[in-house]
Write an enzyme that holds these catalytic residues in place. Structure first.
Site, PDB file in Angstrom:
ATOM      1  N   HIS A 185       1.901   5.307  -0.942  1.00 40.60           N
ATOM      2  CA  HIS A 185       1.462   6.676  -1.198  1.00 40.60           C
ATOM      3  C   HIS A 185       2.478   7.323  -2.144  1.00 40.60           C
ATOM      4  CE1 HIS A 185      -1.676   7.408   2.094  1.00 40.60           C
ATOM      5  NE2 HIS A 185      -1.515   6.108   1.983  1.00 40.60           N
ATOM      6  N   HIS A 216       0.870  -1.182   0.000  1.00 40.35           N
ATOM      7  CA  HIS A 216       0.000   0.000   0.000  1.00 40.35           C
ATOM      8  C   HIS A 216       0.904   1.229   0.000  1.00 40.35           C
ATOM      9  CE1 HIS A 216      -3.530   2.290   1.974  1.00 40.35           C
ATOM     10  NE2 HIS A 216      -2.520   3.124   2.066  1.00 40.35           N
ATOM     11  N   ASN A 236      -2.495   8.459  -2.020  1.00 41.93           N
ATOM     12  CA  ASN A 236      -2.268   7.082  -2.469  1.00 41.93           C
ATOM     13  C   ASN A 236      -1.895   7.059  -3.947  1.00 41.93           C
ATOM     14  OD1 ASN A 236      -4.454   7.082  -0.246  1.00 41.93           O
ATOM     15  ND2 ASN A 236      -3.798   4.965  -0.294  1.00 41.93           N
ATOM     16  N   CYS A 288      -2.022  13.529   2.118  1.00 49.47           N
ATOM     17  CA  CYS A 288      -1.647  13.555   3.533  1.00 49.47           C
ATOM     18  C   CYS A 288      -2.023  14.928   4.091  1.00 49.47           C
ATOM     19  CB  CYS A 288      -0.151  13.320   3.673  1.00 49.47           C
ATOM     20  SG  CYS A 288       0.411  13.420   5.379  1.00 49.47           S
TER      21      CYS A 288
END
Lengths: 317, 317
Positions: B214, B212, B254, B245
């Site tokens: 970003h 996962h 993301n 963020c």
């Protein structure tokens, strides 16, 4: 700087292309003094190779009308290689006359793009290479070659690898030691970069390959990483990611030099460039252009620039 | 869907996290009907795994206050796995009661981030895992684990790999077959992804690892590509790149699902997802949020969506 691909050394060479590829799509003329300020900030960060301008028709690309003035300004600067794109013999003569260190000949790998870009066929472009090579050799100026639309053409789609191989052999036969594969409209992917590199390495193993990616579809740095893993150590990038494609209004342009340098340094590929100062140069570029640029590290900072903020809870997994 | 890492199969599984990680930082509440519309557009594109919401305190994250309603809406939908983050036993109970398919326990790899994120120590978070695992098992609900700040903490910097290994073993001992490594604030690079994967593969070879990332520092897809090359086939992403963020105002969030799917499909890793419909879903997300999103393929289109424009000459090498 270029030279044949080596899988052992991990030192990466970065050619900054913002003054040329980055600015050429800018509709408003950027004052020559601002271009100089941008280049000085890049050199201060440790950039040692700059594609400074393009000796094209000032009518076709007004942004490059100060090409000779720019080259004269930086003439003889020690420790930095300044190069310029030259579409034809006249451009090469002007670049050499102004005192450039290296001239970059170019043609597209696809016929349609070459016609749109320089209004002549690929064959005509390549026929002109010999004269350019001759005057560069006579003048003692380095000679580079670029292949535009190397990973796809916006008009024709996939480009036969054979086109690239033919053009690379042509460059090699003219004594060129550095060939740039230009991802002119952001059609490279890790999946098509690797086979092209394999083909060229087989066909012209004695030539150094440089990679020039655009981030038009978000995968520019993934392509660069694929290139690094395949032994390429020569890359072109544009600070702040300046250089959007004029045909794709909201898309980003070249990969951002500071994002690329960040990735390299964090992945064990030293560049000799000071990331902090490079981020300052990206800020200079942003002030000169008066708008937000797509580079990411210039916004978030390096990963170990730790936050001292008293952050709120985010319940973020 | 998860299972141990296989280097042979190239099929990639994509978990869409936009309704949870993408939206949780949005200050304005997104109406439940809009969230449903977004998820439906993603499912129509072929997404088969959705992290739908988070059962956290509505006071802490008001955006997630419709968690139970959302889960109930999609309850029993065949062919799609809906998961939800659960910070504690109460959240797990609520998620299971609403009819979730999988609950995701989480803790950060770094102490400071865990304290900031869920207001308790890592040890306390992990101590709570057992009860969550028990009720999930009793209910026949799948159990996943996530490790936040897996590639760096914004407060502590580099995180010892041992922290990840300990946490992964804890998950493994609870019978978890899928662990997500969360790059919570965009500190992953190809250089630190690879050693972490090597360490976890050695420590918990029987567990499937999901990644996962970003794109806070521009290298999200390069990290994903590094993961693909190292055999990972399970990734999380957010359509349009929703999910900036909150501490880095201009940074992206993301990795964009459509950019990731584009990269996979173009690089020989099939996803089973229709890229054209996924781009439509990104457009839906953009309309719902009323602002431009950072995804790139949604702007430029797939690489072989050829231009028919009569373009101007650009003298672009």
């Amino acid at each position: 700087m270029a030279g044949p691909v080596s899988a052992t050394g991990r030192q990466v060479s970065v050619t900054e292309v913002s003054p040329r590829d980055g600015l050429q799509s800018e509709k408003v003329f950027v004052p020559t003094q601002d271009k100089i300020r941008l280049v000085e900030s890049l050199v201060a960060a440790g950039i040692r190779s700059v594609e400074l301008t393009s000796f094209v028709s000032p009518r076709a690309v007004p942004q490059m009308r100060d090409a000779a003035e720019l080259v004269r300004h930086f003439r003889g600067r020690a420790g930095v290689r300044f190069s310029a794109l030259v579409p034809n013999l006249r451009g090469a003569e002007a670049a050499i006359e102004a005192g450039i260190d290296a001239v970059v000949m170019f043609a597209s790998a696809s016929e349609s793009h070459n016609l749109k870009n320089v209004n002549r066929s690929r064959a005509d472009s390549m026929a002109g290479f010999r004269q350019i090579a001759r005057i560069a050799e006579e003048a003692g100026v380095a000679l580079h070659g670029a292949i535009a639309t190397a990973f796809g053409c916006p008009f024709e789609g996939d480009v036969p690898v054979g086109n690239l191989v033919d053009q690379a052999r042509r460059y090699r036969d003219l004594g060129i030691s550095r060939i740039t594969l230009g991802d002119t409209t952001g059609m490279a992917t890790p999946g098509n970069v690797v086979p092209v590199l394999d083909a060229l390495r087989t066909a012209v193993p004695e030539v150094g390959i440089a990679l020039h990616f655009h981030n038009t579809r978000g995968v520019g740095l993934a392509c660069a990483y694929a290139g690094l893993l395949h032994g390429i150590r020569d890359f072109e990038a544009s600070v702040g990611g300046i250089g959007g494609c004029p045909f794709v209004p909201r898309a980003t342009g070249n990969i951002a030099t500071e994002d690329f340098v960040y990735m390299c340094e964090e992945s064990g590929f030293p560049t000799g460039i000071d990331l902090g100062k490079l981020i300052e140069a990206a800020g200079t570029a942003e002030r000169i252009l008066g708008r937000e640029l797509p580079g990411q590290v210039m916004k978030a900072g390096p990963r170990l620039a730790l936050s001292s903020m008293d952050v709120v809870r985010t319940a973020n997994g």
